[in-house]
Design an enzyme around this catalytic site. Structure first.
Site: not given
Length: 463
Positions: A318, A349
Site C-alpha cells: 500500500n 481505514h
C-alpha cells in the site's frame, strides 16, 4: 466483485483508446478532462448505484470549501469535512449493517477520494498560503499555485482511471499528464545526448501494462482457487483448535494469510495497469536505462514475499497510502507525528476493532524488530553463511509476524480476535515486550532518530 472487474476491464480498454485517440496532440486538455470525468462518473454509478451519491456529495462539499475558505485554513476545513464524512460512512457499516460488507460497498472509492481531497487541499495551502522557504523540497515541487477550475477538480477526483480502485496521485502530476507534460518532465531529468540520443525518446507503456496484466491474471487464478478454500475464520474453529498442534496452527496461519493476498495483488496491479494504459504513471529512467512505469504502483510483490524485516514488508505494501499519510500528516504534525499519523491511518481505514488490534500490534512488533536488528544484525555480517542463515531466519520470523499482526484486520471484530490471540498464546506480543525490556536501546543522533521516526510512520500503513 463482478461489477468491479467489469468496470476495470472496460476502463483498461478505455485507457488505451484515451491514450491513442485523445492524446494531447489530438485533443485539448478540456476534452481530456471531460472524457475522464464523465466516464468516471458512469463507472461509479454503474458499480454503486444510488450509493455513489456519497462520492459526489463529498466532492462538491469540498469544492465549496476550496473556493470559499481562507487559504490559511483550507487544508484544515477540507480535512475535517472529508475525514468526518468518511468516518460517518464507516460507522454506518458497523451499526447499521452489523459488520456486513455491502454488495455495493462504496467505502473504497470514498477512501481514495478522501485522500485526493486532503492531498489537494494541503498542496494548495503550500502553494498559496506558505513561503517557499517554509516548505520541504518535495512540498515545493508539489505545491499548487492556484485554485483549480471545476472541470480540473472533478477530473482529478473522479477520473475513470482511479475512481474504482485508486490509487491517489498528486494533483500536479495528474494535470501534467492531462496536458501532455507528464512523460517529458521525467525525461528531461536525463542527459540523453550523453546516451547517444538526438532527441527525447518516446517511452511506451505497453510492455509495463502487459507485464502487470500477467500478474493480474495469476493473482485472479490464485484468488479463485485459494482464497475461497482457505478462509481466515477457520483458524479459530473449535475443532481445528482442539486437534491441531501449535506449530501446525502457525503454519496454517501463514497459508491462509498468503491465500488472502491475491485479491489485493489483483485489484492494485490492475488499477496500476489501467493508469499506465492511459499513459499515466511514468516515473523516469533507472540506472540501467530502463523506462519505469511505477509512479502509481501500490505494491512490490517480490519485496513483500522476500522481506526479511517487518519494516521492509510494510514499506512495499500500500505504497501510495503511506505517501499520503506522510504528506498530509507526518510532515505537517506540530508534535507527536508518529502518534498522529497512526490515528489518521486508523480512522481512514474505519472503526472496526480488528483494525486497531492490527495497528497497535504492528507498532509493538516494529519496535521489537528494530531493537533486535540494531543489537544483533552486525554479528551475522562477518561471513556469507552467517548472513544467509540470518536472512533465512529473519524471513521466516517476518512472515509469521505479519500473519500474526494482520489476522485481526481480516476478522474485524473483538471476539474472534481475542480468541485467535489466545489460541496462539499472545506469543508475538509477549516476545516483543521481552525484547524491548531486555535489549538496550542505542543512543541515536538527531538525524538517525528522524529517519527512524519516518520508518515508524511507514509501519502503520494498512492493508
Amino acid at each position: 466483485q463482478i461489477n468491479f472487474v467489469a468496470c476495470q476491464l472496460f476502463a483498461l480498454l478505455a485507457a488505451f483508446w484515451f491514450r491513442i485517440y485523445l492524446s494531447p496532440s489530438h485533443a485539448s486538455s478540456a476534452v481530456r478532462h471531460a472524457f475522464a470525468t464523465l466516464f468516471g462518473i458512469y463507472f461509479a454509478v454503474f458499480c454503486f448505484g444510488w450509493y455513489s451519491i456519497h462520492l459526489f456529495v463529498l466532492v462538491m462539499m469540498n469544492y465549496g470549501i476550496m473556493n470559499m475558505a481562507s487559504i490559511p485554513n483550507i487544508h484544515r476545513y477540507s480535512f475535517v469535512v472529508a475525514m468526518g464524512y468518511l468516518t460517518l460512512c464507516h460507522i454506518s457499516r458497523i451499526y447499521i449493517f452489523h459488520y456486513g460488507i455491502l454488495t455495493t460497498d462504496f467505502s473504497g472509492p470514498l477512501m481514495i477520494i478522501t485522500q485526493k481531497i486532503t492531498t489537494l487541499a494541503c498542496q494548495l495551502h503550500d502553494g498559496i498560503g506558505r513561503q517557499a522557504e517554509e516548505l520541504t523540497a518535495e512540498q515545493n515541487r508539489l505545491a499548487v499555485k492556484s485554485r483549480p477550475s471545476l472541470l480540473e477538480y472533478l477530473s482529478y477526483l473522479l477520473n475513470f482511471m482511479s475512481i474504482i480502485a485508486g490509487p491517489c496521485s498528486n494533483y500536479k502530476d495528474y494535470i501534467a499528464f492531462i496536458e501532455g507534460r507528464h512523460v517529458h518532465m521525467k525525461l528531461l531529468e536525463v542527459n540523453w545526448k550523453q546516451k547517444g540520443y538526438d532527441r527525447l525518446p518516446e517511452p511506451s507503456p505497453t510492455g509495463a501494462v502487459m507485464y502487470k496484466l500477467c500478474i493480474t491474471l495469476v493473482s485472479l487464478i490464485l484468488f479463485l482457487t485459494l482464497t475461497k478454500n482457505f478462509p481466515m475464520a477457520y483458524i479459530i474453529d473449535n475443532e481445528f483448535l482442539d486437534k491441531t498442534p501449535f506449530l501446525s496452527r502457525l503454519a496454517y496461519l501463514y497459508v491462509v494469510t498468503q491465500a488472502a493476498k491475491p485479491k489485493y495483488y489483483f485489484a492494485w496491479t490492475l488499477a496500476d495497469a489501467v493508469n499506465n494504459a492511459a499513459g499515466y504513471g511514468f516515473s523516469g529512467v533507472d540506472e540501467k536505462g530502463t523506462f519505469r512505469w511505477d509512479l502509481l504502483s501500490n505494491l512490490n510483490i517480490w519485496n513483500i514475499e522476500t522481506a526479511t524485516s517487518f519494516k521492509m514488508y510494510i514499506e512495499n505494501w500500500n505504497i501510495q497510502t503511506a505517501a499520503w499519510l506522510k504528506r498530509v500528516c507526518y510532515d505537517r504534525a506540530p508534535w507527536y507525528p508518529t502518534a498522529l499519523t497512526f490515528i489518521l491511518s486508523a480512522l481512514w481505514h474505519g472503526i472496526y476493532p480488528g483494525y486497531y488490534f492490527t495497528f497497535l500490534t504492528g507498532i509493538l512488533i516494529t519496535l521489537a524488530a528494530r531493537a533486535i536488528r540494531n543489537n544483533c544484525r552486525h554479528y551475522f555480517l562477518s561471513s556469507v553463511p552467517l548472513k544467509i542463515a540470518y536472512d533465512v531466519v529473519t524471513w521466516a520470523v517476518t512472515q509469521l509476524a505479519v500473519c500474526y499482526t494482520v489476522a485481526p484486520f481480516v476478522m474485524l471484530a473483538v471476539e474472534p480476535t481475542i480468541k485467535f490471540y489466545k489460541s496462539v498464546y499472545f506469543h508475538m506480543h509477549i516476545l516483543s515486550i521481552l525484547v524491548l525490556l531486555l535489549l538496550p536501546i542505542r543512543p541515536q543522533t538527531h538525524s538517525v532518530r528522524r529517519a527512524q521516526n519516518q520508518a515508524m510512520m511507514n509501519s502503520i500503513k494498512s492493508k
